[in-house]
Design a protein around this motif. Structure first.
Motif, short mmCIF file in Angstrom:
data_model
loop_
_atom_site.label_atom_id
_atom_site.label_comp_id
_atom_site.label_asym_id
_atom_site.label_seq_id
_atom_site.Cartn_x
_atom_site.Cartn_y
_atom_site.Cartn_z
N UNK A 161 77.44 70.82 -22.55
CA UNK A 161 77.92 71.92 -22.13
C UNK A 161 77.19 72.21 -20.71
N UNK A 162 76.06 71.69 -20.44
CA UNK A 162 75.21 71.93 -19.29
C UNK A 162 75.71 71.21 -18.07
N UNK A 163 76.88 70.12 -18.32
CA UNK A 163 77.34 69.50 -17.24
C UNK A 163 76.81 67.97 -17.11
N UNK A 164 75.81 67.70 -16.19
CA UNK A 164 75.28 66.45 -15.95
C UNK A 164 75.95 65.63 -15.45
N UNK A 165 75.66 64.24 -15.66
CA UNK A 165 76.61 62.96 -14.90
C UNK A 165 77.53 62.64 -15.88
N UNK A 166 78.76 63.30 -15.93
CA UNK A 166 79.75 62.90 -16.91
C UNK A 166 80.97 62.39 -16.11
N UNK A 167 81.86 61.50 -16.87
CA UNK A 167 83.09 60.99 -16.34
C UNK A 167 84.32 61.78 -17.28
N UNK A 168 85.46 62.07 -16.48
CA UNK A 168 86.56 62.61 -17.25
C UNK A 168 87.71 61.56 -17.14
N UNK A 169 88.36 61.17 -17.90
CA UNK A 169 89.35 60.51 -18.00
C UNK A 169 90.85 61.22 -18.35
N UNK A 170 92.12 60.63 -17.67
CA UNK A 170 93.17 61.22 -17.85
C UNK A 170 93.99 59.94 -18.82
N UNK A 171 94.55 60.66 -19.63
CA UNK A 171 95.24 59.48 -20.75
C UNK A 171 96.89 59.61 -20.12
N UNK A 172 97.76 58.77 -20.85
CA UNK A 172 99.06 58.80 -20.41
C UNK A 172 99.75 58.52 -19.00
N UNK A 173 98.91 57.52 -18.53
CA UNK A 173 99.22 57.05 -17.28
C UNK A 173 99.20 55.57 -17.37
N UNK A 174 99.47 54.90 -18.38
CA UNK A 174 99.65 53.48 -18.75
C UNK A 174 100.65 52.91 -17.75
N UNK A 175 100.22 51.65 -17.23
CA UNK A 175 99.08 51.01 -17.28
C UNK A 175 97.71 51.19 -16.42
N UNK A 176 97.64 52.32 -16.11
CA UNK A 176 96.44 52.73 -15.20
C UNK A 176 95.58 53.74 -16.15
N UNK A 177 94.49 53.81 -15.77
CA UNK A 177 93.45 54.78 -16.34
C UNK A 177 92.68 55.42 -15.30
N UNK A 178 93.03 56.89 -14.95
CA UNK A 178 92.30 57.38 -13.73
C UNK A 178 91.07 58.11 -14.33
N UNK A 179 89.98 58.02 -13.68
CA UNK A 179 88.67 58.36 -14.04
C UNK A 179 88.11 59.28 -12.78
N UNK A 180 87.60 60.41 -13.03
CA UNK A 180 87.08 61.11 -11.94
C UNK A 180 85.52 61.88 -12.40
N UNK A 181 84.78 62.39 -11.53
CA UNK A 181 83.38 62.88 -11.81
C UNK A 181 83.57 64.30 -12.17
N UNK A 182 83.20 64.60 -13.31
CA UNK A 182 83.33 66.01 -13.93
C UNK A 182 82.83 67.02 -13.01
N UNK A 183 81.70 66.82 -12.18
CA UNK A 183 81.28 67.69 -11.31
C UNK A 183 81.95 68.00 -10.12
N UNK A 184 82.97 67.19 -9.87
CA UNK A 184 83.83 67.35 -8.79
C UNK A 184 85.34 67.20 -9.12
N UNK A 185 85.89 68.21 -9.93
CA UNK A 185 87.29 67.93 -10.40
C UNK A 185 88.31 68.00 -9.50
#
Length: 69
Positions: free
Chosen positions: A19-43
């Motif tokens: 919960x402190x944040x840190x260096x995390x990735x976020x992934x969005x599902x349901x975009x097949x055949x692609x997988x979007x990925x972003x930096x959780x600190x910069x949504x």
């Protein structure tokens, strides 16, 4: 690959994230055949998009320890 509209995407954070944040990735599902990925600190920043097969291979390699420094 065409541009994806990620405005309504539901993002999920790594189960290893805290919960402190840190260096995390976020992934969005349901975009097949692609997988979007972003930096959780910069949504509101850019997202990288990977082919689903490549992302699956990457995650498998990380889980098995095949990616070492």
């Amino acid at each position: 690959m065409r541009a994806l509209d990620l405005n309504a995407a539901t993002w999920r954070r790594s189960s290893y994230s805290n919960q402190d944040g840190g260096q995390c990735l976020e992934v969005a599902d349901d975009f097949a055949p692609a997988v979007p990925v972003r930096d959780s600190k910069n949504p509101h920043g850019p997202a990288l998009t990977f082919a689903a097969t490549g992302w699956t291979s990457f995650v498998s390699a990380v889980k098995s320890g095949d990616l070492t420094a």
